[in-house]
Motif scaffolding. Structure first.
Motif, short mmCIF file in Angstrom:
data_model
loop_
_atom_site.label_atom_id
_atom_site.label_comp_id
_atom_site.label_asym_id
_atom_site.label_seq_id
_atom_site.Cartn_x
_atom_site.Cartn_y
_atom_site.Cartn_z
N SER A 1 106.03 38.31 80.73
CA SER A 1 105.44 38.15 79.40
C SER A 1 106.46 37.56 78.44
N MET A 2 105.97 37.13 77.28
CA MET A 2 106.86 36.60 76.26
C MET A 2 107.86 37.68 75.84
N ARG A 3 107.40 38.90 75.67
CA ARG A 3 108.28 39.99 75.25
C ARG A 3 109.42 40.18 76.24
N GLN A 4 109.13 40.06 77.53
CA GLN A 4 110.18 40.20 78.54
C GLN A 4 111.17 39.04 78.48
N VAL A 5 110.63 37.83 78.46
CA VAL A 5 111.48 36.64 78.54
C VAL A 5 112.43 36.53 77.35
N VAL A 6 112.00 36.95 76.17
CA VAL A 6 112.86 36.82 74.99
C VAL A 6 113.80 38.01 74.80
N ALA A 7 113.65 39.05 75.61
CA ALA A 7 114.55 40.21 75.51
C ALA A 7 115.97 39.79 75.90
N LEU B 1 105.01 29.64 75.99
CA LEU B 1 106.44 29.95 75.86
C LEU B 1 107.30 28.69 75.79
N LEU B 2 106.73 27.55 76.19
CA LEU B 2 107.49 26.30 76.14
C LEU B 2 107.89 25.94 74.71
N GLY B 3 107.19 26.50 73.73
CA GLY B 3 107.50 26.22 72.33
C GLY B 3 108.51 27.18 71.71
N ARG B 4 109.05 28.10 72.49
CA ARG B 4 109.99 29.11 71.96
C ARG B 4 111.39 28.84 72.47
N ILE C 1 110.78 28.46 88.75
CA ILE C 1 109.99 28.68 87.55
C ILE C 1 108.61 28.05 87.73
N ALA C 2 107.56 28.79 87.31
CA ALA C 2 106.20 28.27 87.34
C ALA C 2 105.59 28.39 85.95
N ILE C 3 104.96 27.32 85.51
CA ILE C 3 104.22 27.33 84.25
C ILE C 3 102.80 27.74 84.60
N ASP C 4 102.41 28.93 84.16
CA ASP C 4 101.14 29.52 84.56
C ASP C 4 100.05 29.20 83.55
N GLY C 5 98.82 29.13 84.05
CA GLY C 5 97.67 28.94 83.17
C GLY C 5 97.64 27.60 82.48
N LEU D 1 106.23 19.93 78.73
CA LEU D 1 106.50 20.09 80.16
C LEU D 1 107.94 19.72 80.50
N ARG D 2 108.56 18.91 79.66
CA ARG D 2 109.95 18.53 79.90
C ARG D 2 110.93 19.56 79.36
#
Length: 166
Positions: free
Chosen positions: A10-16, A45-48, A65-69, A80-81
């Motif tokens: 999740s975003m919360r996990q990735v930004v921790a 999350l690509l925008g963070r 890494i996989a971009i999901d959804g 995407l870059r």
């Protein structure tokens, strides 16, 4: 047989701040090859910038890494870059009607071609039928997830599942 472990984050996990260290430690503790470990995150999350720092740090350590959804949100093709992803996962809303009459497969085919042009393998979500599986293969999709491949299985039962016998 070699396989990869895919884990949604999740975003919360990735930004921790401790996220990268936790992932690297868990992989080492369980004796996993980082190249067999795939972290899946939603495309927004690509925008963070803080999320991208974490993902790039994990990439440098060999984690895939996989971009999901992809396609569900307000996709920005230039985003995407932002991260050197290994996979692009098509949202099930794209794939569930593939091959049906009056459904335009051109969008799915074009997205697959775009991903391949960026050096990404494509995973289709929500693949439930033989017809979807065959049509996605004909459109160039690399991998599939969904009930057509297998039902959810408890970790304790995974080694005895039908997936393991093929």
């Amino acid at each position: 047989r070699r396989f990869r472990i895919h884990v949604d984050v999740s975003m919360r996990q990735v930004v921790a701040t401790e996220f990268v260290e936790l992932v690297v430690t868990a992989i080492a503790r369980h004796g996993l090859d980082p190249g067999n470990f795939v972290l899946e995150f939603e495309e927004h999350l690509l925008g963070r910038a803080d999320a991208l720092r974490s993902l790039r740090s994990l990439e440098r350590r060999g984690i895939l890494i996989a971009i999901d959804g992809f396609g569900r949100g307000p996709s920005s093709l230039t985003a995407l870059r932002a991260v050197a992803a290994d996979y692009l996962k098509l949202d099930g809303s794209f794939t569930q009607r593939v091959g049906e009459p009056d459904h335009d497969d051109a969008l799915v085919r074009g997205t697959i071609q775009l991903a391949h042009g960026l050096g990404l393998d494509v995973i289709a979500n929500w693949v439930s039928t033989d017809e979807q599986f065959a049509r996605l293969g004909a459109l160039g999709c690399d991998f599939a997830q969904g009930f057509r491949i297998g039902r959810p299985t408890a970790a304790a039962d995974f080694g005895t599942s039908a997936v393991d016998r093929h």
